[in-house]
Design an enzyme around this catalytic site. Structure first.
Site, mmCIF file in Angstrom:
data_model
loop_
_atom_site.group_PDB
_atom_site.id
_atom_site.type_symbol
_atom_site.label_atom_id
_atom_site.label_comp_id
_atom_site.label_asym_id
_atom_site.label_seq_id
_atom_site.Cartn_x
_atom_site.Cartn_y
_atom_site.Cartn_z
ATOM 1 N N ASP A 46 0.838 -1.201 0.000
ATOM 2 C CA ASP A 46 0.000 0.000 0.000
ATOM 3 C C ASP A 46 0.876 1.255 0.000
ATOM 4 O OD1 ASP A 46 -2.436 -1.321 -0.089
ATOM 5 O OD2 ASP A 46 -2.616 -1.475 2.087
ATOM 6 N N ASN A 117 -4.385 9.046 2.047
ATOM 7 C CA ASN A 117 -4.793 8.524 3.354
ATOM 8 C C ASN A 117 -5.267 9.603 4.321
ATOM 9 O OD1 ASN A 117 -4.358 5.792 3.042
ATOM 10 N ND2 ASN A 117 -2.266 5.835 3.830
ATOM 11 N N ALA A 157 -5.372 3.191 8.024
ATOM 12 C CA ALA A 157 -3.938 3.471 8.167
ATOM 13 C C ALA A 157 -3.682 4.136 9.529
ATOM 14 C CB ALA A 157 -3.475 4.304 6.981
HETATM 15 P P1 NAP Z 1 4.828 3.051 4.727
HETATM 16 O O1 NAP Z 1 5.860 2.073 5.131
HETATM 17 O O2 NAP Z 1 4.631 3.369 3.295
HETATM 18 O O3 NAP Z 1 3.432 2.608 5.352
HETATM 19 C C1 NAP Z 1 3.349 2.231 6.705
HETATM 20 C C2 NAP Z 1 2.392 1.056 6.816
HETATM 21 O O4 NAP Z 1 1.055 1.515 6.572
HETATM 22 C C3 NAP Z 1 2.676 -0.060 5.800
HETATM 23 O O5 NAP Z 1 2.555 -1.299 6.442
HETATM 24 C C4 NAP Z 1 1.579 0.164 4.761
HETATM 25 O O6 NAP Z 1 1.198 -1.044 4.099
HETATM 26 C C5 NAP Z 1 0.442 0.652 5.620
HETATM 27 N N1 NAP Z 1 -0.600 1.410 4.931
HETATM 28 C C6 NAP Z 1 -0.467 2.494 4.120
HETATM 29 N N2 NAP Z 1 -1.663 2.931 3.728
HETATM 30 C C7 NAP Z 1 -2.591 2.104 4.287
HETATM 31 C C8 NAP Z 1 -4.000 2.044 4.265
HETATM 32 N N3 NAP Z 1 -4.734 2.936 3.594
HETATM 33 N N4 NAP Z 1 -4.637 1.076 4.974
HETATM 34 C C9 NAP Z 1 -3.914 0.170 5.674
HETATM 35 N N5 NAP Z 1 -2.574 0.169 5.744
HETATM 36 C C10 NAP Z 1 -1.909 1.137 5.069
HETATM 37 O O7 NAP Z 1 5.092 4.355 5.611
HETATM 38 P P2 NAP Z 1 5.196 5.884 5.278
HETATM 39 O O8 NAP Z 1 5.659 5.991 3.872
HETATM 40 O O9 NAP Z 1 5.967 6.550 6.327
HETATM 41 O O10 NAP Z 1 3.674 6.458 5.463
HETATM 42 C C11 NAP Z 1 2.649 6.229 4.637
HETATM 43 C C12 NAP Z 1 1.408 5.920 5.451
HETATM 44 O O11 NAP Z 1 1.735 5.073 6.524
HETATM 45 C C13 NAP Z 1 0.751 7.150 6.089
HETATM 46 O O12 NAP Z 1 -0.238 7.688 5.240
HETATM 47 C C14 NAP Z 1 0.149 6.617 7.386
HETATM 48 O O13 NAP Z 1 -1.248 6.390 7.291
HETATM 49 C C15 NAP Z 1 0.822 5.285 7.593
HETATM 50 N N6 NAP Z 1 1.518 5.371 8.879
HETATM 51 C C16 NAP Z 1 0.910 4.778 9.928
HETATM 52 C C17 NAP Z 1 1.458 4.899 11.188
HETATM 53 C C18 NAP Z 1 0.771 4.253 12.333
HETATM 54 O O14 NAP Z 1 -0.201 3.527 12.103
HETATM 55 N N7 NAP Z 1 1.199 4.523 13.541
HETATM 56 C C19 NAP Z 1 2.644 5.585 11.379
HETATM 57 C C20 NAP Z 1 3.255 6.175 10.266
HETATM 58 C C21 NAP Z 1 2.654 6.062 9.006
HETATM 59 P P3 NAP Z 1 2.171 -1.876 3.123
HETATM 60 O O15 NAP Z 1 3.031 -2.705 4.054
HETATM 61 O O16 NAP Z 1 1.226 -2.686 2.329
HETATM 62 O O17 NAP Z 1 2.981 -0.889 2.321
#
Ligand code: NAP
Length: 256
Positions: A46, A117, A157
């Protein structure tokens, strides 16, 4: 639709899938056009999909996305790596249904930013004060780390880690949720997720954003002196090319 591009995560499996897919498409007279693709294949997870959308924001209303997950199913991905041959067969023989989903539009300092997101205002240095307005009507003054506003797509997310609600596919709603709000006798704010109609405009105002960041998907900018941030659903949409339907419950089950 026969001009394609591939955005791939830089791991071994994703690169192998990417090469096989390119070879099959070119063999079937598709054209690799990284500047003006009609169909963008995202190979990875994702997260890879988020990167692809930001990479192709300028042509977002005239290109479509199809994603292959090299791990579990995911929320933006319709095929797994093991289903590559099925994916190729579907693309070559079927007509895709296009599902359009709005991006989040964030306005700050006369600039527009877009997110798939969510957007977050986050201040880990000091307590962030935020006056929150909905369609120009004052709601509350929030004190804490910050606020998260997510789309339906983003509800699984970061929002889910905040214990926000999962919003099912097909409901293009907004969800606003506090990030570690301060609640005691002196200060209080809503404290629970607020799900809003798609046409709502949320505005955050503060006298100081010192130490705060505006985070949108995987991107961020430091917030400066400007005091207002507006958030709404955009007229710009992500177009998913659907060659098959996957029940949302199946995706959700795969998440945890
Ligand atoms: P990233 O490694 O690209 O993503 C972090 C994780 O979030 C990965 O496991 C990714 O899945 C998952 N993810 C992304 N969009 C999702 C969605 N709509 N529904 C369910 N899971 C989703 O990290 P990044 O590049 O720093 O950030 C991108 C996104 O990660 C942000 O938009 C944010 O929502 C999420 N994030 C979440 C947290 C948290 O939950 N505490 C913290 C930081 C960021 P895949 O393994 O399939 O790539």
């Amino acid at each position: 639709m026969n001009k394609f591009a591939i955005v791939s995560r830089k791991d071994e499996i994703s690169e192998i899938i990417s090469k096989k897919l390119t070879a099959s498409l070119i063999k079937n007279k598709w054209i690799n056009d990284n500047k003006n693709p009609e169909l963008i294949f995202c190979i990875g997870g994702d997260g890879t999909f988020l990167h692809a959308v930001h990479q192709y924001l300028e042509i977002i209303n005239r290109c479509s996305f199809l994603a292959i997950h090299t791990g579990t199913l995911g929320f933006f991905t319709d095929y797994t790596a093991e289903e590559l041959n099925l994916c190729i067969q579907d693309v070559l023989t079927k007509k895709a249904k296009i599902r359009s989903v709005p991006l989040l539009e964030i306005e700050y300092d006369d600039q527009k930013y877009f997110a798939v997101n969510e957007m977050r205002i986050e201040n880990v240095i000091q307590t962030q004060l935020l006056d929150v307005y909905i369609d120009g009507v004052y709601l509350e003054t929030f004190r804490g780390t910050g606020m998260c506003v997510c789309t339906q797509l983003g509800s699984t997310a970061y929002n889910r880690s905040l214990k926000g609600a999962v919003i099912e596919e097909g409901l293009d709603l907004l969800q606003m949720h506090e990030i570690t709000g301060i609640h005691h006798q002196k200060y209080r704010s809503l404290g629970v997720p607020y799900i809003l109609k798609p046409e709502r405009v949320i505005e955050f105002q503060s006298n100081s954003f010192e130490g705060a960041f505006l985070c949108y998907d995987q991107k961020h900018i430091p917030l400066g002196k400007k005091s207002k941030i507006k958030v709404k659903l955009s007229d710009n949409t992500i177009r998913f090319a659907k060659y098959r339907e996957i029940n949302y419950v199946e995706r959700l089950k795969d998440l945890y």
